[in-house]
Design a protein around this motif. Structure first.
Motif, PDB file in Angstrom:
ATOM      1  N   VAL A 105       0.844  -1.198   0.000  1.00 39.49           N
ATOM      2  CA  VAL A 105       0.000   0.000   0.000  1.00 39.49           C
ATOM      3  C   VAL A 105       0.881   1.251   0.000  1.00 39.49           C
ATOM      4  CG1 VAL A 105      -1.630   1.354   1.379  1.00 39.49           C
ATOM      5  CG2 VAL A 105      -2.015  -1.087   1.040  1.00 39.49           C
ATOM      6  N   GLU A 106       1.959   1.225   0.789  1.00 39.65           N
ATOM      7  CA  GLU A 106       2.863   2.371   0.851  1.00 39.65           C
ATOM      8  C   GLU A 106       3.570   2.590  -0.490  1.00 39.65           C
ATOM      9  OE1 GLU A 106       3.382   4.587   3.110  1.00 39.65           O
ATOM     10  OE2 GLU A 106       2.317   3.763   4.837  1.00 39.65           O
ATOM     11  N   GLN A 107       3.968   1.503  -1.141  1.00 41.68           N
ATOM     12  CA  GLN A 107       4.686   1.615  -2.409  1.00 41.68           C
ATOM     13  C   GLN A 107       3.769   2.045  -3.549  1.00 41.68           C
ATOM     14  OE1 GLN A 107       6.395  -2.276  -2.896  1.00 41.68           O
ATOM     15  NE2 GLN A 107       8.068  -1.892  -1.453  1.00 41.68           N
ATOM     16  N   GLY A 108       2.500   1.617  -3.490  1.00 35.85           N
ATOM     17  CA  GLY A 108       1.589   1.902  -4.577  1.00 35.85           C
ATOM     18  C   GLY A 108       1.765   0.900  -5.703  1.00 35.85           C
ATOM     19  N   PRO A 109       0.786   0.805  -6.601  1.00 40.54           N
ATOM     20  CA  PRO A 109       0.872  -0.175  -7.688  1.00 40.54           C
ATOM     21  C   PRO A 109       1.832   0.270  -8.789  1.00 40.54           C
ATOM     22  CG  PRO A 109      -1.118   1.127  -7.911  1.00 40.54           C
ATOM     23  CD  PRO A 109      -0.471   1.570  -6.625  1.00 40.54           C
ATOM     24  N   ILE A 110       2.368  -0.693  -9.503  1.00 41.81           N
ATOM     25  CA  ILE A 110       3.155  -0.431 -10.714  1.00 41.81           C
ATOM     26  C   ILE A 110       2.219  -0.698 -11.896  1.00 41.81           C
ATOM     27  CG2 ILE A 110       5.190  -1.092 -12.051  1.00 41.81           C
ATOM     28  CD1 ILE A 110       6.363  -2.195  -9.412  1.00 41.81           C
ATOM     29  N   PRO A 111       1.809   0.349 -12.618  1.00 47.47           N
ATOM     30  CA  PRO A 111       0.790   0.169 -13.669  1.00 47.47           C
ATOM     31  C   PRO A 111       1.109  -0.957 -14.650  1.00 47.47           C
ATOM     32  CG  PRO A 111       1.173   2.501 -13.288  1.00 47.47           C
ATOM     33  CD  PRO A 111       2.204   1.768 -12.485  1.00 47.47           C
ATOM     34  N   ALA A 112       2.374  -1.054 -15.056  1.00 47.51           N
ATOM     35  CA  ALA A 112       2.737  -2.069 -16.044  1.00 47.51           C
ATOM     36  C   ALA A 112       2.633  -3.479 -15.478  1.00 47.51           C
ATOM     37  CB  ALA A 112       4.160  -1.817 -16.541  1.00 47.51           C
ATOM     38  N   VAL A 113       2.746  -3.604 -14.157  1.00 47.51           N
ATOM     39  CA  VAL A 113       2.691  -4.930 -13.519  1.00 47.51           C
ATOM     40  C   VAL A 113       1.295  -5.247 -13.011  1.00 47.51           C
ATOM     41  CG1 VAL A 113       3.569  -6.338 -11.608  1.00 47.51           C
ATOM     42  CG2 VAL A 113       5.117  -4.789 -12.861  1.00 47.51           C
ATOM     43  N   HIS A 114       0.703  -4.290 -12.293  1.00 44.69           N
ATOM     44  CA  HIS A 114      -0.575  -4.538 -11.633  1.00 44.69           C
ATOM     45  C   HIS A 114      -1.781  -4.115 -12.466  1.00 44.69           C
ATOM     46  CE1 HIS A 114       2.376  -4.062  -8.223  1.00 44.69           C
ATOM     47  NE2 HIS A 114       1.868  -5.241  -7.950  1.00 44.69           N
ATOM     48  N   GLY A 115      -1.557  -3.303 -13.494  1.00 46.61           N
ATOM     49  CA  GLY A 115      -2.658  -2.923 -14.380  1.00 46.61           C
ATOM     50  C   GLY A 115      -3.554  -1.829 -13.845  1.00 46.61           C
ATOM     51  N   VAL A 116      -3.183  -1.193 -12.722  1.00 39.32           N
ATOM     52  CA  VAL A 116      -3.977  -0.102 -12.148  1.00 39.32           C
ATOM     53  C   VAL A 116      -3.031   1.007 -11.705  1.00 39.32           C
ATOM     54  CG1 VAL A 116      -5.907  -1.542 -11.367  1.00 39.32           C
ATOM     55  CG2 VAL A 116      -3.950  -1.202  -9.858  1.00 39.32           C
ATOM     56  N   VAL A 117      -3.552   2.223 -11.588  1.00 39.01           N
ATOM     57  CA  VAL A 117      -2.730   3.360 -11.167  1.00 39.01           C
ATOM     58  C   VAL A 117      -2.942   3.715  -9.702  1.00 39.01           C
ATOM     59  CG1 VAL A 117      -2.628   4.328 -13.488  1.00 39.01           C
ATOM     60  CG2 VAL A 117      -4.484   5.010 -11.965  1.00 39.01           C
ATOM     61  N   ARG A 118      -3.940   3.149  -9.061  1.00 33.73           N
ATOM     62  CA  ARG A 118      -4.155   3.328  -7.626  1.00 33.73           C
ATOM     63  C   ARG A 118      -4.805   2.060  -7.097  1.00 33.73           C
ATOM     64  NH1 ARG A 118      -9.505   4.413  -6.168  1.00 33.73           N
ATOM     65  NH2 ARG A 118     -10.891   4.862  -7.938  1.00 33.73           N
ATOM     66  N   TRP A 119      -4.512   1.735  -5.864  1.00 34.60           N
ATOM     67  CA  TRP A 119      -5.080   0.522  -5.280  1.00 34.60           C
ATOM     68  C   TRP A 119      -6.547   0.712  -4.962  1.00 34.60           C
ATOM     69  CZ3 TRP A 119      -2.552  -3.434  -6.422  1.00 34.60           C
ATOM     70  CH2 TRP A 119      -1.171  -3.565  -6.249  1.00 34.60           C
ATOM     71  N   ARG A 120      -7.367  -0.230  -5.435  1.00 33.19           N
ATOM     72  CA  ARG A 120      -8.736  -0.359  -4.967  1.00 33.19           C
ATOM     73  C   ARG A 120      -8.789  -1.581  -4.055  1.00 33.19           C
ATOM     74  NH1 ARG A 120     -11.658  -1.370 -10.451  1.00 33.19           N
ATOM     75  NH2 ARG A 120      -9.868  -2.773 -10.492  1.00 33.19           N
ATOM     76  N   LEU A 121      -9.824  -1.669  -3.263  1.00 39.42           N
ATOM     77  CA  LEU A 121      -9.923  -2.821  -2.360  1.00 39.42           C
ATOM     78  C   LEU A 121      -9.963  -4.130  -3.145  1.00 39.42           C
ATOM     79  CD1 LEU A 121     -12.454  -1.498   0.319  1.00 39.42           C
ATOM     80  CD2 LEU A 121      -9.988  -1.764   0.550  1.00 39.42           C
ATOM     81  N   ILE A 122     -10.656  -4.137  -4.284  1.00 39.59           N
ATOM     82  CA  ILE A 122     -10.754  -5.357  -5.080  1.00 39.59           C
ATOM     83  C   ILE A 122      -9.389  -5.775  -5.617  1.00 39.59           C
ATOM     84  CG2 ILE A 122     -11.317  -4.129  -7.215  1.00 39.59           C
ATOM     85  CD1 ILE A 122     -12.738  -7.525  -6.057  1.00 39.59           C
ATOM     86  N   ASP A 123      -8.520  -4.779  -5.905  1.00 40.73           N
ATOM     87  CA  ASP A 123      -7.160  -5.098  -6.366  1.00 40.73           C
ATOM     88  C   ASP A 123      -6.347  -5.733  -5.247  1.00 40.73           C
ATOM     89  OD1 ASP A 123      -7.744  -3.841  -8.844  1.00 40.73           O
ATOM     90  OD2 ASP A 123      -7.287  -1.895  -7.955  1.00 40.73           O
ATOM     91  N   LEU A 124      -6.505  -5.223  -4.032  1.00 42.88           N
ATOM     92  CA  LEU A 124      -5.769  -5.782  -2.893  1.00 42.88           C
ATOM     93  C   LEU A 124      -6.288  -7.169  -2.532  1.00 42.88           C
ATOM     94  CD1 LEU A 124      -5.500  -2.554  -0.718  1.00 42.88           C
ATOM     95  CD2 LEU A 124      -3.689  -3.644  -2.056  1.00 42.88           C
ATOM     96  N   VAL A 125      -7.585  -7.391  -2.718  1.00 41.62           N
ATOM     97  CA  VAL A 125      -8.148  -8.734  -2.526  1.00 41.62           C
ATOM     98  C   VAL A 125      -7.457  -9.724  -3.464  1.00 41.62           C
ATOM     99  CG1 VAL A 125     -10.198 -10.148  -2.913  1.00 41.62           C
ATOM    100  CG2 VAL A 125     -10.394  -8.001  -1.650  1.00 41.62           C
ATOM    101  N   GLN A 126      -7.334  -9.323  -4.737  1.00 38.36           N
ATOM    102  CA  GLN A 126      -6.697 -10.188  -5.724  1.00 38.36           C
ATOM    103  C   GLN A 126      -5.219 -10.401  -5.403  1.00 38.36           C
ATOM    104  OE1 GLN A 126      -7.238  -8.829  -9.744  1.00 38.36           O
ATOM    105  NE2 GLN A 126      -5.873 -10.371 -10.618  1.00 38.36           N
ATOM    106  N   TRP A 127      -4.542  -9.329  -4.989  1.00 39.34           N
ATOM    107  CA  TRP A 127      -3.118  -9.448  -4.659  1.00 39.34           C
ATOM    108  C   TRP A 127      -2.903 -10.396  -3.489  1.00 39.34           C
ATOM    109  CZ3 TRP A 127      -0.332  -8.188  -0.251  1.00 39.34           C
ATOM    110  CH2 TRP A 127       1.057  -8.245  -0.387  1.00 39.34           C
ATOM    111  N   LEU A 128      -3.724 -10.287  -2.448  1.00 41.34           N
ATOM    112  CA  LEU A 128      -3.590 -11.178  -1.287  1.00 41.34           C
ATOM    113  C   LEU A 128      -3.811 -12.635  -1.680  1.00 41.34           C
ATOM    114  CD1 LEU A 128      -5.444  -9.019   1.385  1.00 41.34           C
ATOM    115  CD2 LEU A 128      -3.056  -9.740   1.514  1.00 41.34           C
ATOM    116  N   HIS A 129      -4.741 -12.852  -2.611  1.00 42.79           N
ATOM    117  CA  HIS A 129      -5.007 -14.226  -3.049  1.00 42.79           C
ATOM    118  C   HIS A 129      -3.840 -14.775  -3.850  1.00 42.79           C
ATOM    119  CE1 HIS A 129      -6.807 -17.517  -5.452  1.00 42.79           C
ATOM    120  NE2 HIS A 129      -7.514 -17.723  -4.351  1.00 42.79           N
ATOM    121  N   GLU A 130      -3.278 -13.936  -4.740  1.00 39.14           N
ATOM    122  CA  GLU A 130      -2.160 -14.393  -5.563  1.00 39.14           C
ATOM    123  C   GLU A 130      -0.889 -14.571  -4.736  1.00 39.14           C
ATOM    124  OE1 GLU A 130      -1.880 -11.379  -8.497  1.00 39.14           O
ATOM    125  OE2 GLU A 130      -3.595 -12.120  -9.685  1.00 39.14           O
TER     126      GLU A 130
END
Length: 353
Positions: free
Chosen positions: A97-122
């Protein structure tokens, strides 16, 4: 059957009844009255009838009262379900959360809760819903905050150097003034307000898609605004364009707002109409230029955001005059709320005297 647990001896029935009358909790008052009956010689069965509970619950009340006094009879918050995430997973969540997403890697420019849900699962094969992840973030001290503007080509060293060197710049201004002249620190900027307004967030029922009016016309006006955060005051003009003449008018307006006998140090960016030698600067004003590409040094940027979010967005302006009217109304509302100017505008590195 064991004997009944005795009540502590530093209270009596009349004291508990007095506390019950003063209590703001109906449940605490009911429990106090039940225990008062025991103090007065009543049986545990009579106390249970008074409290509307079983003998076992009366016993629990006695234990809580003996341990913590009247506060022990207040309703406590249920502990709830223990967290699914362990300490290592929480640390990893905080780090990403502190680092923020990398658009080219995570596909988003800001973290949404649904993105963090997916990240925790992966990352950990942990399945959580968005509500649970949101609760975890709040427990870790995170809330949704509006970011301050930052130029993409900003030099962080220049920004920090300006903050550290501001006291020296202020001292140079003071050296040119009569001794003991009060100094007011002002910040100045301009904002364009047009018919193509911003659409902001709004409360809506979950699952719905709220709408807001969006105009495509291009008429606009400029708010010339300046704030003195320490004093909670402001000076502004609504003008049709930005040039040396309009900036001169704004400096004259700031000059009027400066306290009698004081001197204003006005911090502003390096726009051409700010730095030109043709600009007429009043005697009670000195200008300090902010470094280039450092908008977060100017709290007026946050004032614009506050005004747009609260008064100048999600609306349609019918004409240029209508834009001017709404800008005037919004600025006057800001002037009438000095506490907002103080809380939004204060910066630790900028202090006058």
């Amino acid at each position: 059957m064991g004997s009944a647990i005795g009540l502590r001896d530093d209270f009596d029935g009349s004291a508990l009844r007095r506390l019950a009358r003063l209590s703001k909790s109906a449940n605490q008052a009911r429990r106090l009255l039940a225990l008062a009956q025991i103090y007065d010689g009543g049986s545990r069965s009579e106390a249970a009838k008074t409290g509307g509970v079983t003998l076992q619950i009366v016993r629990d009340w006695v234990i809580r009262f003996n341990a913590r006094g009247p506060d022990g009879l207040l309703d406590g918050k249920a502990p709830g379900k223990s967290s699914i995430l362990n300490d290592a997973q929480r640390r990893a969540l905080m780090e990403i959360v502190e680092q923020g997403p990398i658009p080219a890697v995570h596909g988003v420019v800001r973290w949404r809760l649904i993105d963090l849900v997916q990240w925790l699962h992966e990352e950990f094969a942990v399945s959580l819903d968005v509500t649970t992840v949101g609760r975890e973030l709040r427990r870790l001290g995170y809330v949704k905050l509006t970011a301050r503007p930052r130029h993409h080509a900003q030099n962080a060293q220049v920004l920090e150097a300006f903050k550290k060197g501001f006291a020296a710049k202020l001292a140079k201004v003071k050296a040119t003034l009569p001794k003991s002249t009060p100094i007011e620190i002002w910040f100045q900027d301009e904002a364009r307000v047009g018919q193509k307004t911003k659409i902001t967030r709004r409360w809506a029922r979950r699952g719905t898609r709220p709408s807001a009016p969006k105009d495509q016309r291009t008429r606009s006006a400029y708010i010339f605004g300046a704030i003195c955060p320490e004093q909670g005051k402001a000076a502004g003009l609504i003008l049709p364009f930005c040039n040396t003449e309009t900036m001169t008018l704004h400096l004259a307006e700031i000059s009027i707002a400066v306290a009698r006998g004081a001197h204003a140090v006005v911090l502003m960016d390096q726009a051409g109409w700010h730095m030109t030698s043709k600009l007429v600067v009043p005697e009670n004003i000195s200008i300090i230029a902010l470094p280039a590409k450092c908008p977060e040094l100017n709290p007026v940027e946050n004032i614009w955001q506050f005004m747009r979010d609260n008064w100048l967005s999600n609306r349609v302006f019918t004409s240029h005059d209508n834009i001017v009217d709404h800008c005037c109304e919004a600025w006057n509302k800001l002037v009438d709320q000095p506490w907002h100017i103080m809380t939004i505008g204060r910066r630790k590195w900028a202090r006058g005297s």
